[in-house]
Design an enzyme around this catalytic site. Sequence first.
Site, PDB file in Angstrom:
ATOM      1  N   TYR A  60       0.475   4.813  -2.841  1.00  0.00           N
ATOM      2  CA  TYR A  60      -0.742   5.588  -2.639  1.00  0.00           C
ATOM      3  C   TYR A  60      -0.546   7.040  -3.025  1.00  0.00           C
ATOM      4  O   TYR A  60       0.467   7.654  -2.749  1.00  0.00           O
ATOM      5  CB  TYR A  60      -1.312   5.445  -1.228  1.00  0.00           C
ATOM      6  CG  TYR A  60      -0.353   5.440  -0.071  1.00  0.00           C
ATOM      7  CD1 TYR A  60      -0.296   6.518   0.813  1.00  0.00           C
ATOM      8  CD2 TYR A  60       0.464   4.339   0.172  1.00  0.00           C
ATOM      9  CE1 TYR A  60       0.560   6.492   1.900  1.00  0.00           C
ATOM     10  CE2 TYR A  60       1.318   4.317   1.263  1.00  0.00           C
ATOM     11  CZ  TYR A  60       1.367   5.397   2.118  1.00  0.00           C
ATOM     12  OH  TYR A  60       2.225   5.376   3.188  1.00  0.00           O
ATOM     13  N   HIS A  85      -4.051   5.664  10.425  1.00  0.00           N
ATOM     14  CA  HIS A  85      -3.636   7.042  10.246  1.00  0.00           C
ATOM     15  C   HIS A  85      -4.767   7.905   9.702  1.00  0.00           C
ATOM     16  O   HIS A  85      -5.604   7.437   8.942  1.00  0.00           O
ATOM     17  CB  HIS A  85      -2.451   7.108   9.276  1.00  0.00           C
ATOM     18  CG  HIS A  85      -1.249   6.359   9.760  1.00  0.00           C
ATOM     19  ND1 HIS A  85      -0.348   5.762   8.902  1.00  0.00           N
ATOM     20  CD2 HIS A  85      -0.805   6.101  11.019  1.00  0.00           C
ATOM     21  CE1 HIS A  85       0.606   5.175   9.611  1.00  0.00           C
ATOM     22  NE2 HIS A  85       0.350   5.369  10.894  1.00  0.00           N
TER      23      HIS A  85
END
Length: 198
Positions: A130, A60
């Site tokens: 994250y 990504h």
Amino acid sequence: MDPLSIEGAWCHTPRVHADDRGRFMETYSEPALRAAAGHGLRLAQANCSVSRRGVLRGVHFADVPPGQAKYVTCVSGAVLDVVVDLRVGSPGFGRWEAVRLDDESRRCLYVAEGLGHAFMALSEQATVVYLCSEGYAPQREHGVHPLDPELGIEWPADITPVLSGKDDAAPSLGEARASGLLPDYQTCLAYYDKLKSH
């Protein structure tokens, strides 16, 4: 923080303090990141994903500017975390580096804007947290197929990858480059300089 071979990515291995109560560690330090990258992390969003063994998320990335920097750690289980240089014009374009993140070493990765990010769950279950510099914006977020032979990422041979429909339909590196989808290296460098001025 230790630099990876991919420009714009660093690994932090915290010092773990253990006693009869358990363990404590400092997983993120603004001064340490600022010393490494030249700027801190503007926290816009924190994500937590729980994956079963073999789940492969990524590769990504987001349009730059503003992109999306990530500070990643695995709080339970283990993952193989991969950073890919997707910046067209970068000396390291198309290169990748893998780091094992797990609940023993407590390593963390900082992934700058414009870099691709992916991970595969190695344990029966893995929880990854994250911190993100920008919030979720689907119109700016993209992917490259994590099993693209041109990328050649060496995922564990003994684990069958499990991909989402979206990740499985992602273009190859060559297709993404030809369509103008990938970040531009010079644009990324200019954006990093802008971050350093704040």
